[in-house]
Design a protein around this motif. Structure first.
Motif, PDB file in Angstrom:
ATOM      1  N   UNK A 236       0.830  -1.193   0.000  1.00  0.00           N
ATOM      2  CA  UNK A 236       0.000   0.000   0.000  1.00  0.00           C
ATOM      3  C   UNK A 236       0.867   1.246   0.000  1.00  0.00           C
ATOM      4  N   UNK A 237       0.467   2.230  -0.774  1.00  0.00           N
ATOM      5  CA  UNK A 237       1.115   3.541  -0.767  1.00  0.00           C
ATOM      6  C   UNK A 237       0.204   4.483   0.005  1.00  0.00           C
ATOM      7  N   UNK A 238       0.701   4.977   1.126  1.00  0.00           N
ATOM      8  CA  UNK A 238      -0.128   5.741   2.061  1.00  0.00           C
ATOM      9  C   UNK A 238       0.370   7.176   2.160  1.00  0.00           C
ATOM     10  N   UNK A 239      -0.562   8.117   2.059  1.00  0.00           N
ATOM     11  CA  UNK A 239      -0.246   9.540   2.211  1.00  0.00           C
ATOM     12  C   UNK A 239       0.071   9.822   3.677  1.00  0.00           C
ATOM     13  N   UNK A 240       1.273  10.336   3.963  1.00  0.00           N
ATOM     14  CA  UNK A 240       1.689  10.565   5.349  1.00  0.00           C
ATOM     15  C   UNK A 240       0.832  11.618   6.049  1.00  0.00           C
ATOM     16  N   UNK A 241       0.351  12.595   5.306  1.00  0.00           N
ATOM     17  CA  UNK A 241      -0.354  13.710   5.939  1.00  0.00           C
ATOM     18  C   UNK A 241      -1.769  13.366   6.351  1.00  0.00           C
ATOM     19  N   UNK A 242      -2.453  12.520   5.574  1.00  0.00           N
ATOM     20  CA  UNK A 242      -3.868  12.221   5.869  1.00  0.00           C
ATOM     21  C   UNK A 242      -4.104  10.737   6.142  1.00  0.00           C
ATOM     22  N   UNK A 243      -3.038   9.934   6.123  1.00  0.00           N
ATOM     23  CA  UNK A 243      -3.141   8.494   6.389  1.00  0.00           C
ATOM     24  C   UNK A 243      -4.167   7.817   5.490  1.00  0.00           C
ATOM     25  N   UNK A 244      -4.180   8.203   4.228  1.00  0.00           N
ATOM     26  CA  UNK A 244      -5.098   7.588   3.269  1.00  0.00           C
ATOM     27  C   UNK A 244      -4.335   6.771   2.239  1.00  0.00           C
ATOM     28  N   UNK A 245      -4.929   5.667   1.768  1.00  0.00           N
ATOM     29  CA  UNK A 245      -4.307   4.815   0.757  1.00  0.00           C
ATOM     30  C   UNK A 245      -4.542   5.418  -0.618  1.00  0.00           C
ATOM     31  N   UNK A 246      -3.468   5.676  -1.344  1.00  0.00           N
ATOM     32  CA  UNK A 246      -3.590   6.293  -2.668  1.00  0.00           C
ATOM     33  C   UNK A 246      -3.260   5.317  -3.798  1.00  0.00           C
ATOM     34  N   UNK A 247      -2.585   4.228  -3.479  1.00  0.00           N
ATOM     35  CA  UNK A 247      -2.256   3.219  -4.495  1.00  0.00           C
ATOM     36  C   UNK A 247      -2.030   1.894  -3.794  1.00  0.00           C
ATOM     37  N   UNK A 248      -2.257   0.815  -4.523  1.00  0.00           N
ATOM     38  CA  UNK A 248      -2.052  -0.515  -3.958  1.00  0.00           C
ATOM     39  C   UNK A 248      -1.738  -1.506  -5.064  1.00  0.00           C
ATOM     40  N   UNK A 249      -0.996  -2.514  -4.696  1.00  0.00           N
ATOM     41  CA  UNK A 249      -0.764  -3.657  -5.560  1.00  0.00           C
ATOM     42  C   UNK A 249      -0.701  -4.881  -4.667  1.00  0.00           C
ATOM     43  N   UNK A 250      -0.710  -6.067  -5.249  1.00  0.00           N
ATOM     44  CA  UNK A 250      -0.697  -7.292  -4.456  1.00  0.00           C
ATOM     45  C   UNK A 250       0.153  -8.335  -5.160  1.00  0.00           C
ATOM     46  N   UNK A 251       0.757  -9.176  -4.364  1.00  0.00           N
ATOM     47  CA  UNK A 251       1.571 -10.255  -4.916  1.00  0.00           C
ATOM     48  C   UNK A 251       1.319 -11.554  -4.178  1.00  0.00           C
ATOM     49  N   UNK A 252       1.574 -12.668  -4.844  1.00  0.00           N
ATOM     50  CA  UNK A 252       1.431 -13.976  -4.212  1.00  0.00           C
ATOM     51  C   UNK A 252       2.574 -14.884  -4.654  1.00  0.00           C
ATOM     52  N   UNK A 253       2.985 -15.747  -3.747  1.00  0.00           N
ATOM     53  CA  UNK A 253       4.088 -16.646  -4.031  1.00  0.00           C
ATOM     54  C   UNK A 253       3.590 -17.799  -4.897  1.00  0.00           C
ATOM     55  N   UNK A 254       4.169 -17.923  -6.080  1.00  0.00           N
ATOM     56  CA  UNK A 254       3.685 -18.869  -7.084  1.00  0.00           C
ATOM     57  C   UNK A 254       4.377 -20.226  -6.897  1.00  0.00           C
ATOM     58  N   UNK A 255       4.001 -20.929  -5.839  1.00  0.00           N
ATOM     59  CA  UNK A 255       4.709 -22.158  -5.466  1.00  0.00           C
ATOM     60  C   UNK A 255       4.753 -23.182  -6.605  1.00  0.00           C
ATOM     61  N   UNK A 256       3.590 -23.471  -7.190  1.00  0.00           N
ATOM     62  CA  UNK A 256       3.555 -24.489  -8.240  1.00  0.00           C
ATOM     63  C   UNK A 256       4.378 -24.107  -9.451  1.00  0.00           C
ATOM     64  N   UNK A 257       4.331 -22.839  -9.839  1.00  0.00           N
ATOM     65  CA  UNK A 257       5.106 -22.374 -10.988  1.00  0.00           C
ATOM     66  C   UNK A 257       6.592 -22.302 -10.638  1.00  0.00           C
ATOM     67  N   UNK A 258       6.918 -21.948  -9.394  1.00  0.00           N
ATOM     68  CA  UNK A 258       8.319 -21.926  -8.967  1.00  0.00           C
ATOM     69  C   UNK A 258       8.940 -23.300  -9.135  1.00  0.00           C
ATOM     70  N   UNK A 259       8.171 -24.339  -8.801  1.00  0.00           N
ATOM     71  CA  UNK A 259       8.660 -25.706  -8.956  1.00  0.00           C
ATOM     72  C   UNK A 259       8.855 -26.039 -10.436  1.00  0.00           C
ATOM     73  N   UNK A 260       7.912 -25.610 -11.274  1.00  0.00           N
ATOM     74  CA  UNK A 260       8.011 -25.858 -12.717  1.00  0.00           C
ATOM     75  C   UNK A 260       9.231 -25.137 -13.302  1.00  0.00           C
ATOM     76  N   UNK A 261       9.450 -23.871 -12.901  1.00  0.00           N
ATOM     77  CA  UNK A 261      10.520 -23.057 -13.476  1.00  0.00           C
ATOM     78  C   UNK A 261      11.851 -23.222 -12.750  1.00  0.00           C
ATOM     79  N   UNK A 262      11.810 -23.901 -11.594  1.00  0.00           N
ATOM     80  CA  UNK A 262      13.004 -24.055 -10.769  1.00  0.00           C
ATOM     81  C   UNK A 262      13.575 -22.709 -10.340  1.00  0.00           C
TER      82      UNK A 262
END
Length: 334
Positions: A236-262
């Motif tokens: 989350x990207x949070x504005x320091x002055x008003x403590x509001x979220x202005x941008x967000x992204x999300x990630x997940x660990x791709x366990x099955x694909x990590x095994x496939x791609x080594x």
């Protein structure tokens, strides 16, 4: 995913061939489905199943899973192929919509191809969809027609049927499906330095903080249904002055694909910036911070996907060192 080669009519039988029976999914099918999956789907964008439990986790546990939509082909008591069809969401992503149906997967063991099995499985899936009310038929799971296989196919998200599955497009085109949408699959090698130079970054650092939190169930019903099986982390990207979220992204660990791609890999599945703050470098700043964090955690690959027509997103990713490694297509029946 689709793995079916040029096939003669289903009725054709040659010496030594046994009769193939077709039926709906049964509760004792998962081990056989896992075997077919591993034989039929061996490309870079397909998780190899060590057992059938992932099918339960990613498919059968979904509230809208319908056994009638999963068709299996059986020869002499052995599963030799399967196809799976379902439906996307309504416009508000609050419920299933049966106005449009999608073929999510179709695969036949290599030893049983060119016998019309794939064509018959497709025909039966189409019949299931139209009988259930579908007026339009699609192939290749891509939002908003992406009910199944997130986490097992496609990579960080569901991009449709991958171009690296060379048999998919010719098979679908023979059955009157044409490309309807295209997604680019982009990789960033994290062993390379993340040196992003942007004159806006110093001011952004003074104004905003980056926070990492476990992803909460704040998405739509459809997003939670599709992505729910994976444990994602939000940045989350949070504005320091008003403590509001202005941008967000999300990630997940791709366990099955990590095994496939080594290679330990992470999928980036969303990127949002508050509308009044767009085109000010916030998305670039947030992604750069995320990539540096992933490097520190010793991940080797980050994957993100972008619609072909979203040139702004593609330019952003390429500016951060992402490069195209595959393409996905959503097909629509003429």
């Amino acid at each position: 995913m689709a793995q079916a080669e040029a096939e003669p009519p289903a009725a054709r039988l040659e010496k030594g061939w046994l009769v193939v029976d077709y039926r709906h999914f049964r509760n004792d099918d998962p081990p056989g489905l896992a075997e077919v999956w591993n034989e039929a789907f061996d490309g870079r964008g397909e998780v190899r199943l060590r057992h059938s439990s992932p099918l339960e986790h990613y498919l059968f546990a979904k509230s809208y899973f319908d056994a009638a939509g999963l068709i299996v082909a059986v020869e002499k008591g052995k599963l030799v192929g399967f196809a799976h069809a379902g439906f996307g969401s309504n416009a508000a992503q609050t419920a299933l919509s049966k106005a449009s149906g999608v073929l999510c997967a179709i695969g036949v063991r290599p030893s049983h191809r060119r016998r019309g099995i794939g064509s018959e499985l497709l025909r039966r899936c189409e019949s299931y969809l139209t009988t259930s009310g579908a007026k339009e038929l699609y192939a290749g799971p891509m939002a908003p027609f992406n009910p199944f296989y997130f986490g097992l196919y496609g990579g960080s998200d569901l991009p449709g049927f991958l171009a690296s599955n060379a048999a998919a497009e010719p098979f679908l085109k023979r059955h009157r499906y044409q490309v309807h949408g295209t997604t680019l699959v982009l990789h960033r090698i994290l062993t390379d330095p993340v040196n992003v130079v942007d004159g806006r970054f110093p001011a952004l650092r003074r104004r905003f903080d980056v926070r990492m939190v476990a992803k909460s169930g704040t998405g739509t019903w459809w997003q939670e249904s599709v992505q729910g099986p994976v444990e994602a982390v939000e940045f989350l990207l949070e504005d320091k002055s008003v403590a509001g979220i202005v941008a967000r992204t999300a990630g997940w660990e791709m366990d099955g694909f990590s095994w496939r791609w080594n290679q330990p890999s992470v999928g980036i599945i969303s990127l949002e910036v508050r509308e009044d703050l767009r085109r000010q470098g916030l998305a670039k700043f947030l992604l750069a911070q995320l990539l540096r964090y992933l490097q520190e955690q010793f991940f080797a690959v980050a994957e993100i996907q972008a619609a072909e027509q979203n040139q702004a997103a593609i330019n952003l990713c390429q500016g951060l060192g992402f490069r195209k490694i595959d393409t996905g297509h959503l097909y629509k029946k003429a």
